[in-house]
Design an enzyme around this catalytic site. Structure first.
Site, short mmCIF file in Angstrom:
data_model
loop_
_atom_site.label_atom_id
_atom_site.label_comp_id
_atom_site.label_asym_id
_atom_site.label_seq_id
_atom_site.Cartn_x
_atom_site.Cartn_y
_atom_site.Cartn_z
N HIS A 214 -24.62 -11.19 3.28
CA HIS A 214 -25.67 -10.23 2.93
C HIS A 214 -26.65 -10.89 1.97
CE1 HIS A 214 -23.31 -6.27 3.86
NE2 HIS A 214 -23.23 -7.15 4.85
N GLU B 9 -27.80 -9.97 -0.86
CA GLU B 9 -27.37 -9.96 -2.26
C GLU B 9 -26.33 -11.04 -2.53
OE1 GLU B 9 -28.12 -5.61 -1.03
OE2 GLU B 9 -27.24 -7.40 -0.14
N CYS C 239 -24.54 -2.52 -0.59
CA CYS C 239 -23.34 -1.91 -0.01
C CYS C 239 -22.18 -2.01 -1.00
CB CYS C 239 -22.99 -2.62 1.30
SG CYS C 239 -22.33 -4.29 1.07
N CYS D 104 -21.44 -5.70 -1.94
CA CYS D 104 -22.46 -6.32 -2.79
C CYS D 104 -22.50 -5.67 -4.17
CB CYS D 104 -23.82 -6.26 -2.11
SG CYS D 104 -23.86 -7.26 -0.59
#
Length: 158
Positions: A55, A57, A85, A88
């Site tokens: 991801h 992040e 999410c 993260c």
């Protein structure tokens, strides 16, 4: 950090999200900022890397760790175009991020208030301030366009 600078740093995250969009990835971008300097940046790479943890992040946090040669990011701000999410948000807490700033909420996977609220959970030994809604309309529109394009391409195949 002066909150009037938040839109400027979110612009950098939006640029990362645009790169993801161009690569056919869900258009999420992130930057890590310390003392008005970007020390980490990333955009979604889950499809390209075949890695569910790739991801934006997580990639930005990893770059910031490399900058410090340490996993502690205590005075840093994490800017993400989409609400982080659960994974993260947890990584931000574990990294000791000071503040998470995001653009649009994620009603399906959001870990900063939409589904659960990991960064401010009093049971954890570190908590992050969370600020949402920075440049939300344009980020939400980018997400809408991306998924509209995905649906359109899916219908062409069928």
């Amino acid at each position: 950090m002066d909150p009037s600078k938040f839109p400027d740093y979110m612009e950098l995250a939006i640029r990362e999200a645009e790169l993801a969009f161009e690569e056919g990835e869900v258009p999420v971008g992130a930057v890590v900022v310390l003392e008005n300097r970007v020390i980490g940046r990333g955009h979604n790479r889950t499809e390209a890397l075949h890695d569910a943890s790739a991801h934006a992040e997580m990639i930005a946090l990893s770059a910031a760790y490399s900058h410090f040669e340490d996993w502690r990011l205590e005075e840093c701000f994490l800017f993400s175009t989409l609400e982080p999410c659960i994974m993260c948000a947890g990584a931000a807490v574990l990294s000791r991020i000071k503040t998470i700033v995001y653009g649009a909420p994620d009603i399906r996977f959001g870990g900063c208030g939409s589904i659960v609220t990991i960064p401010t959970d009093a049971r954890l030994n570190h908590r992050c301030e969370v600020i949402g809604g920075v440049r939300e309309p344009e980020i939400a529109e980018m997400m809408r366009l991306f998924f509209q394009q995905v649906r359109k391409n899916k219908n062409k195949v069928n």
